[in-house]
Design an enzyme around this catalytic site. Structure first.
Site, PDB file in Angstrom:
ATOM      1  N   GLY A  68       0.777  -1.233   0.000  1.00  0.00           N
ATOM      2  CA  GLY A  68       0.000   0.000   0.000  1.00  0.00           C
ATOM      3  C   GLY A  68       0.808   1.282   0.000  1.00  0.00           C
ATOM      4  CD1 TRP A  70       3.939   3.640  -4.890  1.00  0.00           C
ATOM      5  CD2 TRP A  70       3.062   3.234  -6.907  1.00  0.00           C
ATOM      6  NE1 TRP A  70       4.980   3.555  -5.789  1.00  0.00           N
ATOM      7  CE2 TRP A  70       4.470   3.313  -7.021  1.00  0.00           C
ATOM      8  CE3 TRP A  70       2.301   2.975  -8.040  1.00  0.00           C
ATOM      9  CZ2 TRP A  70       5.126   3.140  -8.251  1.00  0.00           C
ATOM     10  CZ3 TRP A  70       2.944   2.809  -9.264  1.00  0.00           C
ATOM     11  CH2 TRP A  70       4.342   2.892  -9.360  1.00  0.00           C
ATOM     12  CG  ASP A  85      -1.558  -7.302  -4.362  1.00  0.00           C
ATOM     13  OD1 ASP A  85      -1.350  -8.523  -4.218  1.00  0.00           O
ATOM     14  OD2 ASP A  85      -0.645  -6.494  -4.596  1.00  0.00           O
ATOM     15  CG  ASP A 123       5.950  -0.431  -7.507  1.00  0.00           C
ATOM     16  OD1 ASP A 123       6.801  -0.268  -8.408  1.00  0.00           O
ATOM     17  OD2 ASP A 123       6.247  -0.432  -6.296  1.00  0.00           O
ATOM     18  CE  LYS A 166       8.982  -1.789  -9.367  1.00  0.00           C
ATOM     19  NZ  LYS A 166       9.197  -2.574  -8.117  1.00  0.00           N
TER      20      LYS A 166
END
Length: 255
Positions: A68, A70, A85, A123, A166
């Site tokens: 968490g 971000w 997620d 990410d 990413k």
């Protein structure tokens, strides 16, 4: 008498920060500020450079959001975030969490009434194996899947349409960047200071989604990267081309 309690995911992550991450200044700062991960600083630095989340009350989809970092940054800016997620995430203000696969067929059913979003961010990274080529290919695949989600849940009609993901520097990098450029008007990449200096990670920063009917179709299968012709922008595929100073070791431009 002693009793055992099961630690929360947040407590586990903070223990991992202490035990496993090299204690550089960014890890130390994350611990000192009681943050969930050093990733908080990466998004903060990306935002400081490109001014992506300066507008009020943006709606953001965070793929692979746990633990968490971000979501926490966006929460402090009062943006509404939907986090997705496979691993559970402790609650964060202004954030709605779904425990599901970010690339499952049921994702749209779960987040449909939040869509469209102003930004889709990821990410996500593959598990480290020690095999750089494999990890690079896996990371590229994650970016391309996240790009598909962004194309589905961003709106070209909105003033803001942002994609961040990413990416590991690898032979697949030019192909991934080409795919993103076909969907967004402005595409850059950036390595924030909070990334470890020895890490190959970069972040693709894309803005202004191109309407689907105006996108150039990709003629080459992304799995056939080695068959693409050399591109001047990427000395990796054109080793005889002199590399500018503002590129990575693999020839990817830095901003």
């Amino acid at each position: 008498v002693t009793t055992e309690t099961t630690p929360t995911m947040l407590q586990v992550n903070r223990m991992l920060l202490h035990w496993y991450e090299p204690m550089d200044k960014w890890t130390q700062r994350a611990i000192a500020k009681n943050l969930r991960s050093r990733a908080y600083f990466k998004l903060e630095q990306i935002d400081a450079k490109f001014k992506l989340f300066q507008h009020p009350t943006m709606q953001v989809l965070d793929l692979g959001c746990t633990p968490g970092g971000w979501c926490k940054y966006l929460s402090q800016k009062k943006h509404k975030t939907v986090g997705v997620d496979l691993l559970r995430m402790e609650p964060i203000p202004h954030c709605t969490f779904f425990k599901t696969n970010a690339f499952s067929d049921t994702l749209t059913e779960k987040i449909g009434h939040f869509s469209p979003f102003d930004a889709v961010i990821s990410d996500m990274a593959p598990k480290t194996t020690g095999f750089r080529e494999y990890e690079g290919a896996q990371a590229a695949d994650l970016v391309l899947q996240a790009l598909e989600v962004a194309e589905q849940h961003l709106s070209a009609a909105r003033q803001h349409s942002i994609f961040i993901a990413k990416l590991f520097q690898s032979v697949e990098t030019p192909v991934v960047m080409d795919c993103v450029r076909r969907s967004f008007k402005h595409v850059r990449c950036y390595k924030p200071p909070a990334s470890r200096s020895q890490s190959r990670e970069l972040y693709v920063i894309a803005e202004q989604l191109i309407p689907e009917n105006k996108r150039v179709k990709l003629d080459v299968d992304p799995e056939e990267a080695e068959e693409l012709p050399a591109v001047e922008l990427f000395p990796l595929l054109n080793p005889n081309k002199k590399k500018p100073n503002n590129v990575t070791a693999d020839g990817l431009p830095l901003f």
